[in-house]
Every structure is written in structure tokens, then in C-alpha cells.
Design an enzyme around this catalytic site. Structure first.
Site, PDB file in Angstrom:
ATOM      1  N   ASP A 195     -29.220  11.242  -5.609  1.00 18.73           N
ATOM      2  CA  ASP A 195     -30.391  10.918  -4.770  1.00 18.73           C
ATOM      3  C   ASP A 195     -31.695  10.886  -5.576  1.00 18.73           C
ATOM      4  O   ASP A 195     -32.727  10.425  -5.074  1.00 18.73           O
ATOM      5  CB  ASP A 195     -30.531  11.943  -3.639  1.00 18.73           C
ATOM      6  CG  ASP A 195     -29.435  11.766  -2.584  1.00 18.73           C
ATOM      7  OD1 ASP A 195     -28.797  10.697  -2.557  1.00 18.73           O
ATOM      8  OD2 ASP A 195     -29.219  12.704  -1.796  1.00 18.73           O
TER       9      ASP A 195
ATOM     10  N   ARG B 254     -23.388   0.131   5.786  1.00 12.47           N
ATOM     11  CA  ARG B 254     -22.831   1.068   4.792  1.00 12.47           C
ATOM     12  C   ARG B 254     -21.329   1.258   4.980  1.00 12.47           C
ATOM     13  O   ARG B 254     -20.811   1.186   6.085  1.00 12.47           O
ATOM     14  CB  ARG B 254     -23.610   2.391   4.850  1.00 12.47           C
ATOM     15  CG  ARG B 254     -25.049   2.162   4.436  1.00 12.47           C
ATOM     16  CD  ARG B 254     -25.873   3.407   4.482  1.00 12.47           C
ATOM     17  NE  ARG B 254     -25.455   4.390   3.503  1.00 12.47           N
ATOM     18  CZ  ARG B 254     -25.996   5.590   3.393  1.00 12.47           C
ATOM     19  NH1 ARG B 254     -26.982   5.958   4.206  1.00 12.47           N
ATOM     20  NH2 ARG B 254     -25.568   6.438   2.476  1.00 12.47           N
TER      21      ARG B 254
ATOM     22  N   LYS C 246     -26.171   3.089  -0.694  1.00 11.46           N
ATOM     23  CA  LYS C 246     -27.089   4.054  -0.067  1.00 11.46           C
ATOM     24  C   LYS C 246     -27.923   3.342   1.008  1.00 11.46           C
ATOM     25  O   LYS C 246     -27.566   2.262   1.450  1.00 11.46           O
ATOM     26  CB  LYS C 246     -27.975   4.702  -1.142  1.00 11.46           C
ATOM     27  CG  LYS C 246     -27.191   5.547  -2.137  1.00 11.46           C
ATOM     28  CD  LYS C 246     -26.567   6.759  -1.481  1.00 11.46           C
ATOM     29  CE  LYS C 246     -25.729   7.572  -2.438  1.00 11.46           C
ATOM     30  NZ  LYS C 246     -24.918   8.574  -1.761  1.00 11.46           N
TER      31      LYS C 246
ATOM     32  N   GLY D 231     -26.438   8.463   6.971  1.00 12.19           N
ATOM     33  CA  GLY D 231     -25.046   8.442   6.530  1.00 12.19           C
ATOM     34  C   GLY D 231     -24.395   9.808   6.700  1.00 12.19           C
ATOM     35  O   GLY D 231     -23.219   9.910   7.083  1.00 12.19           O
TER      36      GLY D 231
ATOM     37  N   GLN E  66     -20.169  13.552   1.400  1.00 17.49           N
ATOM     38  CA  GLN E  66     -20.035  13.188   2.817  1.00 17.49           C
ATOM     39  C   GLN E  66     -18.563  12.981   3.172  1.00 17.49           C
ATOM     40  O   GLN E  66     -18.092  13.447   4.209  1.00 17.49           O
ATOM     41  CB  GLN E  66     -20.843  11.923   3.105  1.00 17.49           C
ATOM     42  CG  GLN E  66     -22.341  12.161   2.951  1.00 17.49           C
ATOM     43  CD  GLN E  66     -23.172  10.928   3.207  1.00 17.49           C
ATOM     44  OE1 GLN E  66     -22.642   9.835   3.414  1.00 17.49           O
ATOM     45  NE2 GLN E  66     -24.479  11.088   3.177  1.00 17.49           N
TER      46      GLN E  66
ATOM     47  N   ARG F  91     -26.047  20.221   8.170  1.00 18.45           N
ATOM     48  CA  ARG F  91     -24.877  21.097   8.300  1.00 18.45           C
ATOM     49  C   ARG F  91     -25.191  22.312   9.167  1.00 18.45           C
ATOM     50  O   ARG F  91     -24.351  22.764   9.946  1.00 18.45           O
ATOM     51  CB  ARG F  91     -24.380  21.515   6.905  1.00 18.45           C
ATOM     52  CG  ARG F  91     -23.698  20.334   6.175  1.00 18.45           C
ATOM     53  CD  ARG F  91     -23.612  20.601   4.687  1.00 18.45           C
ATOM     54  NE  ARG F  91     -22.815  19.611   3.973  1.00 18.45           N
ATOM     55  CZ  ARG F  91     -23.269  18.413   3.575  1.00 18.45           C
ATOM     56  NH1 ARG F  91     -24.514  18.047   3.836  1.00 18.45           N
ATOM     57  NH2 ARG F  91     -22.474  17.594   2.900  1.00 18.45           N
TER      58      ARG F  91
END
Ligand code: S3P
Length: 426
Positions: free
Chosen positions: A313, A121, A340, A93, A168, A26
Site C-alpha cells: 500500500d 476488482r 487495487k 476490497g 484479504q 477486523r
């Protein structure tokens, strides 16, 4: 490459870890969007963030390492170039989904590709809301990469309730919302990580049914100094290694303590883990502090549904802690794990079976119990950095150690994993 691990006796010392991957992506993106030069301290050195930097390079934005920071000179919203070739998001991703929200509002066409794992994905989750905002995006037949994003300068605001917990997807919508005069709102029942909201200073509201985040043109990013705290998801591997090792004591410095990411600490503490916080403070809007971890006896607990997005995660390494904790380990309501870097439910179960544990696989999770019967197993990383590191940590607890196939993928988030382990283990 096959990586071999031997049993360790104890963990001791102090660690500085690379910058948080989510915050790093970011920081690069928001700096690229701002007009002028931003500085990013402690940017992640993993391959995923390099993919983000490479994509922005193709859009005309250079990043430069100067002393202990990275300088990004953004050109504002209208400053991106049409890329001459496809944008390769590698294994990432976050790069793919967030950049889609940015590109959806540009006046040029772009194509996003990725590696074999990323190309499997799911992308419908971003195509649906971005299309509802007026974006024009095509994908492969299965709604996977490559994504082709057509010029879309006149996006309009939407109100969108996320069908799954995903920072996301939320971020892709909020980033596209930066190009609309009216407010876009994203509603989450079980809130996911909030770095986009914090780093852009977005308005949020807590309601009975969850959380609402808003964005509009007035929230477009400005240049900034970003201080990226150490990645708590990376720290989790060293935390579990220390908890599982007798007479051990480890300090991890400057770890991100953002409440939308600290679920792993709450769960491990409830399991009986000794984890203390020191020197808590904030840097550029993100909370951080040192963690002091001591070897502990653990018990398995019931893991509540609401905390799953917060620990998504960390489930691979949490399940390793579960092997050595009293009682059976169960995780449910985590079907997101199947989408994932690899199908993590299947990968974890497959590796646990190599230890002859009693493993049950469900659509949305797994459970296991029993005693390890196989000495010196060979595990597979399935090309997934978090699976590789989790089973590396497990191997260091086994009498005859263990081996991990295809271990190189750790460089996605932490290229220095082995060196860090060598520095703190005896
Ligand atoms: C991330 C969000 C999570 C997480 C990923 C990073 C982010 O994915 O698993 O590693 O930086 O926004 P989802 O949003 O798809 O759950």
C-alpha cells in the site's frame, strides 16, 4: 474537487492519526461475530470502515459511538439477520473479501455490491478457495461484483497455498475456517499482513517454504477491547513529506509497528531516511510506538521481492520519495498493484509522465529517472485515495506547487488529510 498545493518550507510538530484501516475493519467484524458488547478505541474514521459498519448494520449489528470509543454488540454466529437488500461494500476490497468468508457459512442468501472501482476488482481469488470449502458463490461473467452468496452451513476445512500474496484472501479463508471442526490451513510463500491471525489468536507456523496459518471452530472470536493503533500506511505520507523537507522534525504518535507492515520504514531507513522509534509497546496484541522523523538526503536502493507484500500500500508514496532520491527508482514483482482501487502501476506512471520524467512501465512494476521539467503540473487521483495523497505530497515539494483532480477520494482512508497537513507545515 480539484485540490491545489503550494510548496512548503518545512514540517514541524506532532501528529495523531486515525486508527489503522486493516485493524479497524477486523475489529468491527470480529466484534460483530462475538456474542455481547465489544469496545473499539481509535476506530478509523475513513469511508472504507464505514462501509464495513453499514454492511453489518444490514446484518442486524449496530455500532454506536460512545465518548472516545465505538461499541459493537455482536450476536454470535447464529445471530446475523438475512439482509433485506444488497450489502454495499463501497470502495472497500477488505470489506468485500473478508465478509465473504463470514457470509459463506450463513444459512441465508446475501448479495455484495460496490462502487465502480470495486466492481472491477478480481474476486475469483476468494471464490476458488471458498468454493473448495463447500461455499456456493456466483459473480459476474468476469468474476467481479456483484457476488451472490448462497446458504452454506456445512463448510469443510481445506489446506490452501495462496497463489498470490494477499491478506484479504488469506483472511477470507481463515474466517470461513472458523465454522469447521477440522483445521483449515493457509500457506504463504511471502507472508502478507497478519492482523487476522493476531486478533483472533490463531496458530501459525514458520516453515522453510513460508508461513502457515490455521483456524477452526475453537478460534471463533469473543468480545474484546480493541485499541487500534494509528495507521502506518497513512503515516507513510507524512513520513515521506518530512524526509523530503529540509530542517524538518515530526513526531507521529502511537503508530502501528506490526512487523508485517513496517517494510516502508525499513526501506526508507535504508534509503538514508532518519526515522526513530520511541515508546514501543503492545495494545490488544498489536505493537505500536511513536515515530520521530527528520529531513534527510535519500538514495534509491534495490527493493527486494520478499518485501513487496509488506509495502504494497506504500508503493505510491515510496515512488514519490524515489523522485527526490539519488539514482533511478525501480519497483518490480508488484503486479498486485494493478488490482487495487485503481491500476496503481498505470496511475503512477501516467502522473510521473506529466513531470516529463523518463518513465518505463512493466507488467509488474515501473522505473523512472531524470529531472522534473514541468512546473505546476495537474495530476489525476484516478479516484484512488493513495494516489491522491502521494501526488499531493509531491506537489508540496515542487517550486510552483501542483494540483490534483478528484481529490475527495482521500476520505476513503483519511478524511482529515488537509487539516493535518496544515497543522504541521510552514
Ligand atoms: C488489506 C490487504 C491488502 C491491502 C489492503 C488491505 C487487508 O490487500 O492492499 O489495503 O486489510 O487485509 P491484499 O490482501 O489484496 O493484498
Amino acid at each position: 474537487m480539484i485540490q491545489e498545493f503550494s510548496k512548503i518550507n518545512k514540517v514541524e510538530g506532532e501528529l495523531n492519526l486515525p486508527g489503522d484501516k486493516s485493524i479497524s475493519h477486523r475489529a468491527v467484524m470480529f466484534s460483530a461475530m462475538a456474542k455481547g458488547t465489544s469496545r473499539i478505541y481509535n476506530l478509523s474514521n475513513g469511508e472504507d470502515v464505514k462501509s464495513t459498519q453499514a454492511c453489518f448494520k444490514k446484518l442486524g449489528i449496530e455500532t454506536k459511538t460512545v465518548k472516545d470509543f465505538v461499541e459493537v454488540t455482536g450476536k454470535g454466529f447464529k445471530g446475523f439477520h438475512k439482509p433485506e437488500s444488497f450489502l454495499d461494500a463501497g470502495n472497500s476490497g477488505t470489506t468485500t473479501r473478508l465478509i465473504s468468508g463470514i457470509l459463506a457459512a450463513q444459512n441465508f442468501e446475501s448479495v455484495i455490491t460496490g462502487d465502480e472501482s470495486l466492481s472491477k476488482r478480481p474476486m475469483k481469488r476468494i471464490i476458488t478457495p471458498l468454493t473448495a470449502m463447500g461455499a456456493r458463490i456466483t459473480a459476474s461473467e468476469n468474476n467481479t461484483l456483484p457476488l451472490k452468496i448462497f446458504p452454506g452451513e456445512n463448510l469443510h476445512a481445506i489446506k490452501y497455498e495462496l497463489p498470490m500474496a494477499s491478506a484479504q484472501v488469506k483472511s477470507a479463508i481463515l474466517l470461513a475456517g472458523l465454522h469447521c471442526d477440522e483445521e483449515t490451513s493457509v500457506i504463504e510463500r511471502n507472508p502478507s499482513r497478519d492482523h487476522t491471525e493476531r486478533m483472533l489468536g490463531l496458530k501459525i507456523e514458520k516453515s522453510g517454504s513460508g508461513k502457515i496459518s490455521y483456524s477452526s471452530r475453537k478460534d471463533y472470536p469473543d468480545t474484546k477491547e480493541y485499541f487500534v493503533p494509528s495507521d502506518i500506511s497513512t503515516a507513510a505520507f507524512f513520513i515521506v513529506l518530512t524526509l523530503l523537507s529540509r530542517n524538518s522534525l515530526l513526531r507521529i504518535k502511537n503508530v502501528s509497528l506490526n512487523e508485517s507492515r513496517t517494510g516502508i520504514l525499513h526501506v526508507l531507513i535504508e534509503m538514508g531516511g532518519s526515522i526513530e522509534r520511541e515508546s514501543e509497546r503492545k495494545a490488544a496484541g498489536e505493537p505500536l510506538g511513536d515515530l520521530i522523523i527528520r529531513g534527510s538526503e535519500l538514495n534509491n536502493i534495490i527493493i527486494p521481492e520478499e518485501i513487496i507484500p509488506n509495502i504494497i500500500d506504500e508503493i505510491p508514496i515510496l515512488s514519490i520519495a524515489g523522485i527526490f532520491a539519488d539514482g533511478n527508482f525501480t519497483i518490480r514483482n508488484a503486479s498486485e498493484l494493478r488490482g487495487k482501487e485503481t491500476d496503481r502501476i498505470n496511475a503512477i506512471c501516467s502522473n510521473l509522465k506529466r513531470l516529463s520524467l523518463d518513465v518505463e512501465e512493466y507488467e509488474d512494476g515501473f522505473s523512472f529517472g531524470g529531472k522534473i521539467k514541468n512546473s505546476n503540473p495537474v495530476f489525476d487521483s484516478f479516484g484512488d485515495h493513495r494516489i491522491a495523497m502521494a501526488f499531493g505530497i509531491l506537489s508540496m515539494q515542487l517550486h510552483s506547487g501542483g494540483k490534483i483532480n478528484n481529490f475527495d477520494c482521500v476520505s476513503i482512508s483519511n478524511p482529515d488529510f488537509i487539516r493535518q497537513i496544515q497543522n504541521i507545515t510552514r
